[in-house]
Structures are given as structure tokens and as C-alpha cells.
Design a protein around this motif. Structure first.
Motif, mmCIF file in Angstrom:
data_model
loop_
_atom_site.group_PDB
_atom_site.id
_atom_site.type_symbol
_atom_site.label_atom_id
_atom_site.label_comp_id
_atom_site.label_asym_id
_atom_site.label_seq_id
_atom_site.Cartn_x
_atom_site.Cartn_y
_atom_site.Cartn_z
ATOM 1 N N LEU A 10 29.408 81.763 41.303
ATOM 2 C CA LEU A 10 28.592 82.507 42.290
ATOM 3 C C LEU A 10 26.777 82.686 42.073
ATOM 4 O O LEU A 10 26.186 81.980 40.576
ATOM 5 C CB LEU A 10 28.999 84.080 42.253
ATOM 6 C CG LEU A 10 30.450 84.468 42.321
ATOM 7 C CD1 LEU A 10 30.600 85.459 41.993
ATOM 8 C CD2 LEU A 10 30.600 84.206 43.521
ATOM 9 N N ALA A 11 26.419 82.915 43.059
ATOM 10 C CA ALA A 11 25.058 82.194 42.884
ATOM 11 C C ALA A 11 24.087 82.797 44.214
ATOM 12 O O ALA A 11 24.736 82.832 45.342
ATOM 13 C CB ALA A 11 24.491 80.471 43.205
ATOM 14 N N VAL A 12 22.711 82.930 43.433
ATOM 15 C CA VAL A 12 22.420 84.011 44.460
ATOM 16 C C VAL A 12 20.879 83.467 44.442
ATOM 17 O O VAL A 12 20.614 83.366 44.115
ATOM 18 C CB VAL A 12 22.406 85.512 44.200
ATOM 19 C CG1 VAL A 12 23.938 86.532 44.598
ATOM 20 C CG2 VAL A 12 21.207 86.110 43.233
ATOM 21 N N PRO A 13 19.940 83.563 46.404
ATOM 22 C CA PRO A 13 18.857 82.930 45.774
ATOM 23 C C PRO A 13 17.824 83.690 45.017
ATOM 24 O O PRO A 13 17.455 85.198 45.070
ATOM 25 C CB PRO A 13 18.172 83.020 47.282
ATOM 26 C CG PRO A 13 19.256 82.822 48.279
ATOM 27 C CD PRO A 13 20.563 84.020 47.535
ATOM 28 N N PHE A 37 18.074 78.585 42.998
ATOM 29 C CA PHE A 37 19.392 80.060 42.709
ATOM 30 C C PHE A 37 19.404 80.509 41.135
ATOM 31 O O PHE A 37 18.749 79.598 41.118
ATOM 32 C CB PHE A 37 20.313 79.101 43.149
ATOM 33 C CG PHE A 37 20.759 78.717 45.127
ATOM 34 C CD1 PHE A 37 21.140 80.121 46.226
ATOM 35 C CD2 PHE A 37 20.221 77.801 45.453
ATOM 36 C CE1 PHE A 37 21.663 79.375 46.664
ATOM 37 C CE2 PHE A 37 20.704 77.621 46.761
ATOM 38 C CZ PHE A 37 20.789 78.981 47.519
ATOM 39 N N TYR A 38 19.782 81.044 41.605
ATOM 40 C CA TYR A 38 20.318 81.318 39.718
ATOM 41 C C TYR A 38 21.422 82.105 39.752
ATOM 42 O O TYR A 38 22.507 82.105 41.105
ATOM 43 C CB TYR A 38 19.315 83.710 40.008
ATOM 44 C CG TYR A 38 18.099 83.612 39.538
ATOM 45 C CD1 TYR A 38 18.362 83.113 37.685
ATOM 46 C CD2 TYR A 38 17.584 84.554 39.843
ATOM 47 C CE1 TYR A 38 17.066 83.536 37.532
ATOM 48 C CE2 TYR A 38 15.776 84.680 39.347
ATOM 49 C CZ TYR A 38 15.811 83.966 37.991
ATOM 50 O OH TYR A 38 14.989 83.814 37.847
ATOM 51 N N GLU A 39 22.193 81.444 38.538
ATOM 52 C CA GLU A 39 23.109 81.381 38.679
ATOM 53 C C GLU A 39 23.988 83.701 38.561
ATOM 54 O O GLU A 39 22.747 83.694 37.607
ATOM 55 C CB GLU A 39 23.984 81.319 37.465
ATOM 56 C CG GLU A 39 25.799 81.362 36.867
ATOM 57 C CD GLU A 39 26.027 80.458 36.074
ATOM 58 O OE1 GLU A 39 27.470 80.525 35.543
ATOM 59 O OE2 GLU A 39 24.846 80.440 35.129
ATOM 60 N N VAL A 40 25.171 83.871 39.380
ATOM 61 C CA VAL A 40 25.411 84.998 38.855
ATOM 62 C C VAL A 40 26.737 85.256 37.912
ATOM 63 O O VAL A 40 27.358 84.346 37.670
ATOM 64 C CB VAL A 40 26.169 85.380 40.113
ATOM 65 C CG1 VAL A 40 25.787 87.658 39.537
ATOM 66 C CG2 VAL A 40 24.233 85.772 40.963
ATOM 67 N N VAL A 41 26.268 85.851 36.589
ATOM 68 C CA VAL A 41 27.610 85.618 35.546
ATOM 69 C C VAL A 41 28.291 86.889 35.878
ATOM 70 O O VAL A 41 29.756 86.327 35.693
ATOM 71 C CB VAL A 41 26.807 85.576 34.115
ATOM 72 C CG1 VAL A 41 27.467 86.032 33.332
ATOM 73 C CG2 VAL A 41 25.902 84.675 34.185
ATOM 74 N N GLU A 91 21.018 99.364 45.091
ATOM 75 C CA GLU A 91 20.454 97.941 44.043
ATOM 76 C C GLU A 91 21.379 98.677 43.374
ATOM 77 O O GLU A 91 21.892 99.600 42.198
ATOM 78 C CB GLU A 91 19.332 99.480 43.238
ATOM 79 C CG GLU A 91 17.663 99.305 44.695
ATOM 80 C CD GLU A 91 17.587 98.070 45.122
ATOM 81 O OE1 GLU A 91 17.341 96.843 44.107
ATOM 82 O OE2 GLU A 91 17.159 97.221 45.803
ATOM 83 N N ARG A 92 21.238 97.197 42.285
ATOM 84 C CA ARG A 92 22.491 97.246 41.211
ATOM 85 C C ARG A 92 22.102 95.670 40.190
ATOM 86 O O ARG A 92 21.593 95.148 40.824
ATOM 87 C CB ARG A 92 24.126 96.300 41.949
ATOM 88 C CG ARG A 92 25.062 96.008 41.375
ATOM 89 C CD ARG A 92 26.859 95.661 42.231
ATOM 90 N NE ARG A 92 26.981 96.472 43.114
ATOM 91 C CZ ARG A 92 28.125 95.815 43.858
ATOM 92 N NH1 ARG A 92 28.332 94.430 44.154
ATOM 93 N NH2 ARG A 92 28.096 95.954 44.962
ATOM 94 N N GLU A 93 22.605 96.435 39.891
ATOM 95 C CA GLU A 93 22.026 95.333 37.974
ATOM 96 C C GLU A 93 22.966 94.345 38.124
ATOM 97 O O GLU A 93 24.150 94.619 38.106
ATOM 98 C CB GLU A 93 22.322 96.277 36.917
ATOM 99 C CG GLU A 93 21.687 95.173 35.771
ATOM 100 C CD GLU A 93 21.737 96.313 34.867
ATOM 101 O OE1 GLU A 93 21.996 95.342 32.925
ATOM 102 O OE2 GLU A 93 21.993 97.885 34.349
ATOM 103 N N ILE A 94 22.181 92.953 37.844
ATOM 104 C CA ILE A 94 23.500 92.250 37.348
ATOM 105 C C ILE A 94 23.092 91.057 36.307
ATOM 106 O O ILE A 94 22.608 91.384 36.217
ATOM 107 C CB ILE A 94 23.526 91.065 38.760
ATOM 108 C CG1 ILE A 94 21.674 90.608 38.907
ATOM 109 C CG2 ILE A 94 23.521 91.575 40.088
ATOM 110 C CD1 ILE A 94 21.577 89.441 39.558
ATOM 111 N N SER A 95 24.162 90.236 36.218
ATOM 112 C CA SER A 95 23.248 88.947 34.444
ATOM 113 C C SER A 95 23.544 87.931 35.560
ATOM 114 O O SER A 95 24.016 87.365 36.028
ATOM 115 C CB SER A 95 24.457 89.106 33.580
ATOM 116 O OG SER A 95 24.680 90.582 33.426
ATOM 117 N N VAL A 96 22.181 87.800 34.975
ATOM 118 C CA VAL A 96 22.384 86.196 35.576
ATOM 119 C C VAL A 96 22.153 84.565 34.595
ATOM 120 O O VAL A 96 22.106 85.409 32.933
ATOM 121 C CB VAL A 96 21.303 86.154 36.287
ATOM 122 C CG1 VAL A 96 20.435 87.303 37.122
ATOM 123 C CG2 VAL A 96 19.460 86.016 35.200
ATOM 124 N N GLY A 97 22.474 84.029 34.807
ATOM 125 C CA GLY A 97 22.235 82.762 33.814
ATOM 126 C C GLY A 97 21.640 81.714 34.250
ATOM 127 O O GLY A 97 19.969 81.858 33.914
#
Length: 378
Positions: free
Chosen positions: A300-303, A339-343, A327-333
């Protein structure tokens, strides 16, 4: 009166420039777009300029002096290790060997141990000089230069030829210190050449210098990449012979091309009838190297413009099905250029808002100042 005149003239100049001046205003607008969270393949690369070098080469030097009796090769010839490149007239050296052999036999009959050792060493030296009248190639390769001809007098230590093994080539390059931490041994890369249109070959990072250097005021770290001996069509054929579906290979190449990793690779390289040009790679050619520093599949990835950071935590704005947002907290890789990887924190199919800022410049002409066209006379 004179003082009044200067004051009037000064006011006139100020009013004149005020009438002609323009005001420049910048306006900034925020553009918001929607992005559907999905799985993708993340690939990040570093692009470098490099030069092809030979890993294995040999300068053929004459170890004895003499007249060239025969030259057995020409520039461009392919030779094997042990092939005779050139021969010197060995008449004097054969005579010296025979004399040394006679002296050795005589010493053996004398019974003096030291004399026998002396004559034995003299015989070995005479034999070595005789053998050195034949100049051999120590490696397999191609004759790059041959600097003697029949009848030339050569001295001991003179270089008469150079042999280069074109099967063992590598790329010498330098990575900026900013990207140094992203380079690791074993990383794969693609290499393309300005001088050979349409050719892209594989490479692997095999050396990273332990010392940085300064080049034109920029700190860089020298690296080396061994060229792989197959280009894309050959690799495709090899995979097919190994039982790997060439269609999957084609799809993988297309994925890399979409992500920009192999954007420089012409489509005709994927055609099975494409001519193999890898034999045209020679030392000294300049090339462009794209090193794959990171590759993750089906994540999974987001800009990057969708992610905001606060107090060391990452957040995205999620658009709900009813049109409201949260607004939601996420963990990125890992992060790539785009892009950021969404962990964790997001599910496939959810919609996040991507913000971007654009700046426009508006110019408005200053209205003439009343009285600016009044003429004053002293």
C-alpha cells in the motif's frame, strides 16, 4: 528661490516615478485532489554517470633485449592465455644456455658443492632468458595495441602490446555523499550507453570505496559495478530456458518501466529478434547507470503530498463515503521520490486527500498620481 526650485524638481521626479510604477502581487492557491489507496510496486533508483573499465588487462613487456623475429598478432585479434604474441631472435640466448649447461655438467664432475650451485643458478638464468624470447599473453582477451614490428630492436622492459579481457568489464562511477547511505553491495542496476543506441545491460554493485573524495568541490564516494554478460533479450531467453514464464518477465519489465526504472529502455529491446549488441561494449565508453536502491512489490502506498507530520507522527486526511473527512494517524515505511509506503492505518480502496500549492503572480499598474503631469517652471 534656488532652494525652492530644487525642492520642486525633487517632488516632480518622485511624482513621475510613482506614476510609472507597477505593483506586483503573488497569490497562493491550494489545490486538493483525491487518491484511491491501492497496492503497487515501489521502486527507487539513483542515476549516475560512469565509465566502462576493464577488470583484467595485461601489458606485454619484453624481459630481454633483442631483435623482433616475428609478430604473430595484429590489433583486434582474440588471443588465449599462453599464446605467443611476438618472438625475439634467440640465437645469442641459445648459445648462452648451451654454455651454461656445459659449465654445469663440468661442475658436477668436479665435486665442488658451491661450484655446482653456482653453475646451476647460471643455467636457470640462461634458460629463463631463452624462454623470454617468446612473449606470451598471460590472459584471454583482445589485442588492443601492438607497438613493434619485425626487425625492431627492443630493450628489456619495453611494452610491446596490451591485451584486454572484454568479458570482464565494470563501470566506474561516483555517488554523491547525499546518496551514499542508499548504496549497498549487491544492488542491481541497468546501464545504457550513448554510443550504442538501444542497448541496456544489467550490472551489480561490487565495490564501495571506504574513503570519500572531493571532485570539483563536491564530496563523492567512488563505486564499481560489474557488468552482467547478458542484455535484455538474452536474459529473456535464459529465463525461458530455465522454465520461467517470459510473459511474467515482460509484465515485470513493464511495471519497472511505469515506475521510471527502465524508462530509457527502448521497446524493441524486448523483441526476441533484437540483435545482441553487448559485444560492442568496450573500455572507455561513457554510460548512464540506474541503481535500484529499493524495490518492494504489492504494498500500500500514498503520494508524499498526502502525508503530514506532527510531533513525529504521520497523518493523512481520509475522505469518508458520506463526503466528510477525518485526520487519521498512519505508520509509514519506505519513501520514494513520489510515494510513502503505508504500513498500517489505511485499507485498500480508501480515499485520501492530496494537497498541492500553486503560486500565481498578478501585476497591477499604479494609477497616475494626480498632479504628476504638472510642469513647473522656475
Amino acid at each position: 528661490m534656488r532652494r525652492t526650485r530644487w525642492i520642486v524638481m525633487t517632488l516632480f521626479v518622485i511624482l513621475f516615478f510613482a506614476a510609472c510604477s507597477r505593483n506586483t502581487a503573488q497569490t497562493s492557491t491550494v489545490q486538493v485532489s483525491e487518491y484511491v489507496v491501492s497496492k503497487t510496486n515501489l521502486t527507487d533508483t539513483i542515476t549516475l554517470s560512469g565509465t566502462v573499465q576493464a577488470r583484467e588487462y595485461a601489458d606485454i613487456k619484453s624481459l630481454v633485449s633483442g631483435i623482433v623475429k616475428k609478430v604473430n598478432v595484429s590489433k583486434g585479434d582474440t588471443v588465449k592465455a599462453g599464446d605467443v604474441i611476438a618472438e625475439l631472435d634467440d640465437t645469442e640466448y641459445r648459445l648462452a644456455y648451451i654454455k651454461a649447461l656445459q659449465n654445469y655438467e663440468t661442475a658436477k664432475n668436479s665435486g665442488s658443492k658451491l661450484l655446482i650451485q653456482q653453475r646451476e643458478i647460471e643455467l636457470e638464468l640462461a634458460k629463463r632468458d631463452l624462454e623470454n624470447c617468446k612473449l606470451l599473453s598471460p590472459i584471454d582477451g583482445v589485442v588492443i595495441s601492438i607497438d613493434v614490428k619485425q626487425g625492431d630492436l627492443v630493450s628489456s622492459g619495453k611494452t610491446i602490446a596490451r591485451i584486454v579481457n572484454l568479458e570482464k568489464l565494470y563501470v566506474s562511477a561516483s555517488v554523491d555523499e547525499v546518496d551514499y547511505s542508499r548504496i549497498a553491495l549487491g544492488q542491481v542496476a541497468t546501464v545504457s550507453f550513448d554510443a550504442i543506441e538501444g542497448l541496456t545491460v544489467g550490472a551489480r554493485v561490487t565495490y564501495i570505496s571506504s574513503e570519500a573524495q572531493t571532485s570539483q568541490g563536491i564530496v563523492v564516494v567512488p563505486i564499481e559495478l560489474d557488468l552482467l554478460s547478458v542484455d535484455v533479450p538474452q536474459l529473456r531467453s535464459t529465463l525461458s530456458q530455465a522454465g520461467i514464464d517470459p510473459t511474467q518477465f515482460q509484465q515485470r519489465l513493464q511495471q519497472l518501466r511505469t515506475q521510471g526504472n527502465l524508462a530509457q529502455m527502448p521497446q524493441r529491446q524486448l523483441q526476441s529478434g533484437s540483435q545482441n549488441q553487448s559485444t560492442r561494449i568496450i573500455p572507455g565508453l561513457s554510460c548512464e547507470v540506474n541503481i535500484v536502491t529499493m524495490s518492494k512489490e504489492n504494498v500500500l502506498a500514498v503520494p508524499i503530498n498526502a502525508v503530514k507530520f506532527s510531533s513525529g507522527k504521520a497523518y493523512v486526511t481520509v475522505k469518508k463515503s458520506d463526503g466528510s473527512t477525518e485526520e487519521r494517524e498512519i505508520s509509514v515505511g519506505v519513501r520514494t521520490n513520489n510515494f510513502y509506503e503505508v504500513v498500517s492505518g489505511l485499507q485498500e480502496g480508501e480515499v485520501v486527500l492530496v494537497t498541492g500549492r500553486t503560486t500565481t503572480t498578478n501585476r497591477t499598474q499604479q494609477m497616475p498620481v494626480p498632479g504628476a503631469n504638472i510642469m513647473f517652471r522656475p
